[in-house]
Design an enzyme around this catalytic site. Structure first.
Site, PDB file in Angstrom:
ATOM      1  N   ARG A 144     -29.209 -35.559 -27.014  1.00 48.03           N
ATOM      2  CA  ARG A 144     -29.020 -34.766 -28.126  1.00 48.03           C
ATOM      3  C   ARG A 144     -30.312 -33.883 -27.343  1.00 48.03           C
ATOM      4  NH1 ARG A 144     -27.453 -38.059 -31.157  1.00 48.03           N
ATOM      5  NH2 ARG A 144     -28.927 -39.700 -30.274  1.00 48.03           N
ATOM      6  N   THR A 145     -31.864 -34.153 -27.592  1.00 47.83           N
ATOM      7  CA  THR A 145     -32.698 -33.463 -27.099  1.00 47.83           C
ATOM      8  C   THR A 145     -32.652 -32.417 -25.635  1.00 47.83           C
ATOM      9  OG1 THR A 145     -34.040 -34.404 -28.215  1.00 47.83           O
ATOM     10  CG2 THR A 145     -34.843 -32.878 -27.200  1.00 47.83           C
ATOM     11  N   LYS A 198     -42.671 -41.028  -6.214  1.00 49.83           N
ATOM     12  CA  LYS A 198     -44.009 -40.928  -4.730  1.00 49.83           C
ATOM     13  C   LYS A 198     -45.289 -41.141  -5.122  1.00 49.83           C
ATOM     14  CE  LYS A 198     -40.143 -38.491  -2.229  1.00 49.83           C
ATOM     15  NZ  LYS A 198     -39.876 -37.063  -2.161  1.00 49.83           N
ATOM     16  N   ARG A 216     -40.263 -33.680 -21.991  1.00 50.23           N
ATOM     17  CA  ARG A 216     -40.149 -34.997 -22.842  1.00 50.23           C
ATOM     18  C   ARG A 216     -40.550 -36.430 -22.084  1.00 50.23           C
ATOM     19  NH1 ARG A 216     -36.152 -38.665 -26.046  1.00 50.23           N
ATOM     20  NH2 ARG A 216     -37.096 -36.459 -27.689  1.00 50.23           N
ATOM     21  N   HIS A 261     -43.298 -34.644 -31.522  1.00 54.69           N
ATOM     22  CA  HIS A 261     -41.629 -34.040 -31.598  1.00 54.69           C
ATOM     23  C   HIS A 261     -41.310 -32.473 -32.724  1.00 54.69           C
ATOM     24  CE1 HIS A 261     -37.397 -34.052 -29.682  1.00 54.69           C
ATOM     25  NE2 HIS A 261     -37.209 -35.044 -30.654  1.00 54.69           N
TER      26      HIS A 261
END
Lengths: 308, 159
Positions: free
Chosen positions: A57-58, A86, A107, A135
């Site tokens: 959603r975000t 890596k 995120r 958030h």
């Protein structure tokens, strides 16, 4: 007031005036968010979307927001297929992506990742969730939803569910304290709001009540904000099973509520809200999800300097 | 005779010619002070340690270091575990300077964050950073990255 080049890391950096300005801007952009009006406000700008842990959603609402404003989106893609696999540090990844974009949405699974990224980036960092940390864009869209669907001034709100681990409700409480809301906290005792947050709210003269009974609280509130009990945040699965079904919103329960009560949920839901509630005028969690688009459009346009 | 009426004995320590006497260290923190100063590795002179010495304010620890003066970073670290300590710089057997430790507003690269999921505990090219405050009694450190608070046993988390 200028937001150009501002990093959006935590709600704590935002005054009420700043929040109001963001919500006002989102409201102006809502016709563009819904596709009724076209815009090229961010044409030629690139948003880098870096999600180190899954979120549908975000991520999609940020991508939609950028595209609705005529900008382009550059996605990190799968972490497993990137330089991170890596062993590249976040700091190096940010310094590279900084050169490709006009803003970075991040995120990450580690707390403080957005703060660190902001130290290495010359373009604005927008925190889209850092572990159990912040958030802020979720809080902005929650506030916007409350303003659009109910009212922020003189609000009586109940927050129900996982109040211990839920970062969403922690930030929301602090933001609502700027508007003088009355807050009722509903949770099983294992998932109570941390005491220091309650103390902070009371020190700001906010009326806070704690209960474990949703039936007792529902009659008197304008907004009922339910959260998912997050299995992934529990160190012990047995503790999760004890509380998993402790709060459920049903149409029978809503008969005791004010007619204009709004039920919010950041989604995804599990079994906190009976699907029958979806067809009642109380349900506003799908609108809430949509409101993420105009709010994120506002934030992108402001930090990229396309709007004042 | 009750305990309150017992005269507080004076601490007898040999004077040093040049060096530092750290006095009024919070009782029990002397060994952490030595850790901060990387002693014995970073000292060439005699080190004297007094633990649980009686004083007019209760009990305290004292550390005397021959031939070494402390730098600002070291004093900042000591302030986190012993905010009432005093630093006496000794030159030619005289107390040349006497200062209280100063509690800094921010400490950088001094304390490890207790949150294992904090980004400062990963392999990123940053040092840990904390804002420092007090509630009158305790030092309170708040991680600038994850905001986790450390207010107990700070000496155990020094880098």
């Amino acid at each position: 007031m200028t937001f150009k080049d501002l990093h959006i890391i935590s709600m704590k950096s935002f005054s009420r005036d700043m929040i109001d300005h963001i919500l006002d801007t989102a409201e102006k952009l809502e016709p563009i968010a819904s596709g009724k009006t076209k815009s090229d406000l961010l044409a030629g700008k690139v948003l880098a979307v870096m999600f180190f842990e899954p979120s549908t959603r975000t991520r999609m609402s940020f991508e939609t927001a950028m595209m609705r404003l005529g900008g382009d989106v550059l996605s990190l893609g799968s972490v497993d297929a990137s330089s991170i696999a890596k062993g590249e540090t976040l700091a190096d990844t940010i310094r590279v992506v900084d050169g490709y974009s006009n803003a970075i949405v991040l995120r990450h699974n580690k707390e403080g990742a957005a703060q660190l990224a902001s130290e290495f980036s010359s373009v604005p960092i927008i925190n889209a969730g850092d572990g159990a940390g912040h958030h802020p864009t979720q809080t902005f869209l929650d506030l916007y939803t409350i303003r659009r669907e109910s009212h922020l001034e003189g609000l009586k709100i109940a927050l129900a569910g996982d109040l211990k681990y839920g970062r969403t409700v922690h930030s929301l409480c602090y933001a609502l304290s700027l508007y003088g809301a009355e807050i009722t906290l509903i949770s099983p005792k294992e998932l109570r709001m941390p005491a220091e947050i309650i103390e902070d709210l009371r020190s700001r003269n906010i009326k806070v009540t704690e209960t474990d009974s949703i039936e007792e609280a529902i009659a008197d509130v304008d907004v009922l904000y339910a959260t998912r009990i997050q299995k992934e945040r529990f160190p012990d699965p047995a503790e999760y099973r004890k509380v998993a079904n402790s709060l459920q919103i049903t149409t029978e329960l809503l008969e005791k509520a004010k007619p204009d009560l709004k039920v919010m949920h950041p989604l995804p839901r599990t079994n906190e809200i009976d699907p029958k509630v979806d067809d009642t005028p109380h349900a506003c969690y799908f609108n809430q999800s949509f409101y993420g688009v105009p709010v994120r459009m506002a934030l992108l346009a402001l930090v990229m300097g396309a709007l004042e | 005779m009750s305990h309150e009426e017992t005269p507080v004995p004076e601490i007898r320590v040999h004077p040093i010619k040049n060096g530092t006497v750290i006095d009024h260290i919070t009782a029990g923190q002397a060994l952490n002070v030595l850790n901060i100063l990387n002693i014995p590795n970073a000292a060439s002179g005699v080190i004297s340690i007094i633990i649980n010495a009686p004083s007019v304010h209760g009990i305290k620890d004292v550390v005397k270091i021959e031939g070494r003066e402390l730098n600002v970073d070291e004093v900042d670290k000591i302030s986190l575990i012993s905010p009432k300590a005093t630093i006496n710089i000794i030159r030619n057997f005289e107390v040349s300077e006497k200062t209280h430790v100063h509690i800094p507003e921010i400490v950088d690269g001094v304390v490890k964050c207790i949150n294992p999921n904090c980004i400062s505990n990963s392999n990123e090219p940053v040092s840990s950073k904390f804002t420092v405050s007090t509630d009158g009694q305790r030092i309170i450190l708040r991680c600038l990255y994850c905001e986790r608070i450390i207010s107990e046993d700070i000496g155990n988390h020094l880098l």
